[in-house]
Enzyme design. Structure first.
Site, PDB file in Angstrom:
ATOM      1  N   TYR A  59       0.830  -1.208   0.000  1.00  0.00           N
ATOM      2  CA  TYR A  59       0.000   0.000   0.000  1.00  0.00           C
ATOM      3  C   TYR A  59       0.871   1.269   0.000  1.00  0.00           C
ATOM      4  O   TYR A  59       0.350   2.381  -0.114  1.00  0.00           O
ATOM      5  CB  TYR A  59      -0.950   0.056   1.210  1.00  0.00           C
ATOM      6  CG  TYR A  59      -1.897  -1.110   1.357  1.00  0.00           C
ATOM      7  CD1 TYR A  59      -2.091  -2.042   0.337  1.00  0.00           C
ATOM      8  CD2 TYR A  59      -2.616  -1.303   2.534  1.00  0.00           C
ATOM      9  CE1 TYR A  59      -2.953  -3.116   0.488  1.00  0.00           C
ATOM     10  CE2 TYR A  59      -3.486  -2.371   2.692  1.00  0.00           C
ATOM     11  CZ  TYR A  59      -3.642  -3.277   1.667  1.00  0.00           C
ATOM     12  OH  TYR A  59      -4.497  -4.347   1.834  1.00  0.00           O
ATOM     13  N   HIS A 117       0.627 -11.799   1.984  1.00  0.00           N
ATOM     14  CA  HIS A 117      -0.468 -11.043   1.363  1.00  0.00           C
ATOM     15  C   HIS A 117      -1.271 -11.899   0.378  1.00  0.00           C
ATOM     16  O   HIS A 117      -2.502 -11.828   0.357  1.00  0.00           O
ATOM     17  CB  HIS A 117       0.113  -9.815   0.652  1.00  0.00           C
ATOM     18  CG  HIS A 117      -0.848  -8.685   0.491  1.00  0.00           C
ATOM     19  ND1 HIS A 117      -0.460  -7.376   0.482  1.00  0.00           N
ATOM     20  CD2 HIS A 117      -2.194  -8.669   0.333  1.00  0.00           C
ATOM     21  CE1 HIS A 117      -1.528  -6.603   0.316  1.00  0.00           C
ATOM     22  NE2 HIS A 117      -2.593  -7.361   0.229  1.00  0.00           N
TER      23      HIS A 117
HETATM   24  P1  NAD Z   1     -14.421  -1.718   1.853  1.00  0.00           P
HETATM   25  O1  NAD Z   1     -15.392  -2.810   1.673  1.00  0.00           O
HETATM   26  O2  NAD Z   1     -13.983  -1.338   3.224  1.00  0.00           O
HETATM   27  O3  NAD Z   1     -15.051  -0.488   1.082  1.00  0.00           O
HETATM   28  C1  NAD Z   1     -14.468   0.770   1.096  1.00  0.00           C
HETATM   29  C2  NAD Z   1     -15.423   1.713   0.356  1.00  0.00           C
HETATM   30  O4  NAD Z   1     -16.627   1.812   1.096  1.00  0.00           O
HETATM   31  C3  NAD Z   1     -14.841   3.086   0.235  1.00  0.00           C
HETATM   32  O5  NAD Z   1     -15.135   3.544  -1.069  1.00  0.00           O
HETATM   33  C4  NAD Z   1     -15.605   3.912   1.240  1.00  0.00           C
HETATM   34  O6  NAD Z   1     -15.809   5.213   0.825  1.00  0.00           O
HETATM   35  C5  NAD Z   1     -16.917   3.184   1.337  1.00  0.00           C
HETATM   36  N1  NAD Z   1     -17.491   3.301   2.699  1.00  0.00           N
HETATM   37  C6  NAD Z   1     -16.842   3.101   3.862  1.00  0.00           C
HETATM   38  N2  NAD Z   1     -17.683   3.299   4.904  1.00  0.00           N
HETATM   39  C7  NAD Z   1     -18.885   3.627   4.378  1.00  0.00           C
HETATM   40  C8  NAD Z   1     -20.142   3.948   4.948  1.00  0.00           C
HETATM   41  N3  NAD Z   1     -20.327   3.957   6.269  1.00  0.00           N
HETATM   42  N4  NAD Z   1     -21.163   4.230   4.101  1.00  0.00           N
HETATM   43  C9  NAD Z   1     -20.981   4.213   2.762  1.00  0.00           C
HETATM   44  N5  NAD Z   1     -19.815   3.915   2.159  1.00  0.00           N
HETATM   45  C10 NAD Z   1     -18.770   3.621   2.966  1.00  0.00           C
HETATM   46  O7  NAD Z   1     -13.152  -2.066   0.911  1.00  0.00           O
HETATM   47  P2  NAD Z   1     -11.574  -1.995   1.045  1.00  0.00           P
HETATM   48  O8  NAD Z   1     -11.088  -0.662   1.483  1.00  0.00           O
HETATM   49  O9  NAD Z   1     -11.029  -2.501  -0.217  1.00  0.00           O
HETATM   50  O10 NAD Z   1     -11.263  -3.054   2.186  1.00  0.00           O
HETATM   51  C11 NAD Z   1     -10.990  -2.676   3.517  1.00  0.00           C
HETATM   52  C12 NAD Z   1      -9.546  -2.945   3.864  1.00  0.00           C
HETATM   53  O11 NAD Z   1      -9.216  -4.307   3.632  1.00  0.00           O
HETATM   54  C13 NAD Z   1      -8.536  -2.190   2.989  1.00  0.00           C
HETATM   55  O12 NAD Z   1      -8.436  -0.843   3.310  1.00  0.00           O
HETATM   56  C14 NAD Z   1      -7.287  -3.004   3.246  1.00  0.00           C
HETATM   57  O13 NAD Z   1      -6.717  -2.642   4.493  1.00  0.00           O
HETATM   58  C15 NAD Z   1      -7.841  -4.420   3.298  1.00  0.00           C
HETATM   59  N6  NAD Z   1      -7.716  -5.149   1.994  1.00  0.00           N
HETATM   60  C16 NAD Z   1      -6.931  -6.247   1.950  1.00  0.00           C
HETATM   61  C17 NAD Z   1      -6.789  -6.978   0.784  1.00  0.00           C
HETATM   62  C18 NAD Z   1      -5.936  -8.190   0.770  1.00  0.00           C
HETATM   63  O14 NAD Z   1      -5.621  -8.714  -0.319  1.00  0.00           O
HETATM   64  N7  NAD Z   1      -5.506  -8.681   1.906  1.00  0.00           N
HETATM   65  C19 NAD Z   1      -7.470  -6.573  -0.380  1.00  0.00           C
HETATM   66  C20 NAD Z   1      -8.279  -5.432  -0.319  1.00  0.00           C
HETATM   67  C21 NAD Z   1      -8.401  -4.739   0.880  1.00  0.00           C
END
Ligand code: NAD
Length: 284
Positions: A59, A117
Site C-alpha cells: 500500500y 499477502h
Molecule cells: P471496503 O469494503 O472497506 O469499502 C471501502 C469503500 O466503502 C470506500 O469507497 C468507502 O468510501 C466506502 N465506505 C466506507 N464506509 C462507508 C459507509 N459507512 N457508508 C458508505 N460507504 C462507505 O473495501 P476496502 O477498502 O477494499 O477493504 C478494507 C480494507 O481491507 C482495505 O483498506 C485493506 O486494508 C484491506 N484489503 C486487503 C486486501 C488483501 O488482499 N488482503 C485486499 C483489499 C483490501
C-alpha cells in the site's frame, strides 16, 4: 469528543487469536489511501477510536501509518498494527529483508500481525515464506502471524508442512461472498476469519438489497452499519476503510444494536458463492 472516543474504544470486542494475543474485532484499513493523506487519515481514525490498523507494504503507506501512531499520543501497545509481505518480496525469497524494512518503515518496534499477502500458488514459495514467519513469531518481532487470500488447499499445505497454524486468514468476505466452505474449514482448525472489502468495496450498492435495507430501517442504522454488524455477530474481524471522517465514525457506531436471528439469516441469503474481486489463484 474525548468521552465519546473512550466509550467507542471500550465497546470494540477483542478476539483471542490461537497464538495468544488479542485483536480488536473492528479495525481500519488503509488500502488505496494516498500516502500524502495517510498520516492525517490515520490520526483521525485513532482520534475517532480505532485501535486496529491494517496496512501492507504494497500500500506504500507504512511509514505514514507509523508517523500517525507516534503523532497520536496513543500508547503503541494500545494499537494493533497489521502489515503484509509484498508479492515481489515473497517471490524473490526476500522475506526477512522485507519484514525488517516494514518494521523500520512503521517504526513500531514490532508488528501485532504479519500476513503473507497472497499465496501466489504458481510460485510455490508460501511454505518457505511461512517458515520464516514462524521465526518472526518466535523472536517476538511479530506478535501473531497469519495469511491472506489463502484457499483450503493452501491452508492444508501449511498444516502438513509447517508447525504454526495461521492466527487468521484475511480474505474477501461480505454478504455477497460469505466464504462458507472456507469458514467451515477455518473454524475446525482455529483460524479466524478477517474480512477485507467488508462493505463490498463499492462493487454493489449498499442499499441494493432488501434484507440489508429492512434491517437498517428497523434499527435506525445505515446499510453499512448493518453489514458491519452482520460481520461482528458472525465472529468475523472486519477492517472497513472509511474514507471520510463521517464514515469512520459511522462504522464504529455498531455496538449499540443487535441484528435478530431472522435478520442475520436473511442477509446470509444474499450470498452468491461468487467472489467479486481477484481470484487468489490468478495472482502470481
Ligand atoms: P471496503 O469494503 O472497506 O469499502 C471501502 C469503500 O466503502 C470506500 O469507497 C468507502 O468510501 C466506502 N465506505 C466506507 N464506509 C462507508 C459507509 N459507512 N457508508 C458508505 N460507504 C462507505 O473495501 P476496502 O477498502 O477494499 O477493504 C478494507 C480494507 O481491507 C482495505 O483498506 C485493506 O486494508 C484491506 N484489503 C486487503 C486486501 C488483501 O488482499 N488482503 C485486499 C483489499 C483490501
Amino acid at each position: 469528543m474525548r468521552r465519546r472516543r473512550h466509550i467507542m474504544v471500550d465497546l470494540v470486542p477483542r478476539i483471542r487469536l490461537n497464538q495468544g494475543s488479542e485483536i480488536p474485532q473492528l479495525g481500519f484499513g488503509v488500502f488505496l489511501v494516498d500516502p500524502a493523506r495517510t498520516q492525517a487519515v490515520v490520526e483521525d481514525a485513532l482520534e475517532t477510536g480505532y485501535r486496529h490498523l491494517d496496512t501492507a507494504t504494497g500500500y506504500d503507506n507504512e511509514a505514514e501509518v507509523g508517523a500517525a501512531i507516534r503523532a497520536s499520543g496513543v500508547p503503541r501497545e494500545e494499537i494493533f498494527v497489521t502489515t503484509k509481505l509484498r508479492n515481489d518480496h515473497h517471490k524473490s525469497g526476500d522475506v526477512n529483508g522485507a519484514f525488517h524494512r516494514s518494521l523500520d518503515a512503521l517504526g513500531t518496534g514490532y508488528v501485532d500481525l504479519y500476513l503473507i499477502h497472497w499465496p501466489m500458488p504458481a510460485n510455490d514459495k508460501f511454505v518457505s515464506a511461512w517458515r520464516q514467519f514462524e521465526g518472526f513469531l518466535a523472536d517476538g518481532t511479530a506478535r501473531a502471524i497469519g495469511v491472506s487470500n489463502f484457499s483450503i488447499p493452501h491452508l492444508e499445505r501449511l498444516a502438513q508442512e509447517t508447525d504454526v497454524t495461521p492466527a487468521l486468514n484475511q480474505v474477501e468476505l461480505h454478504p455477497r461472498f460469505a466464504q462458507r466452505e472456507l469458514r467451515t474449514y477455518m473454524d475446525a482448525h482455529g483460524i479466524r476469519a478477517e474480512a477485507w472489502g467488508p462493505l463490498g468495496q463499492g462493487r454493489f450498492a449498499l442499499d441494493e438489497f432488501a434484507p440489508i435495507v429492512d434491517a437498517a430501517t428497523a434499527h435506525g442504522k445505515s446499510p453499512a452499519q448493518v453489514i458491519l454488524r452482520w460481520h461482528i455477530q458472525n465472529g468475523t474481524i472486519a477492517i472497513p476503510k472509511g474514507a471520510s471522517k463521517a464514515h469512520m465514525v459511522e462504522n464504529l457506531e455498531i455496538f449499540d444494536f443487535e441484528l435478530t436471528a431472522a435478520e442475520l439469516s436473511a442477509i446470509d441469503g444474499l450470498d452468491t458463492g461468487v467472489r467479486l474481486a481477484a481470484d487468489p489463484d490468478d495472482i502470481n
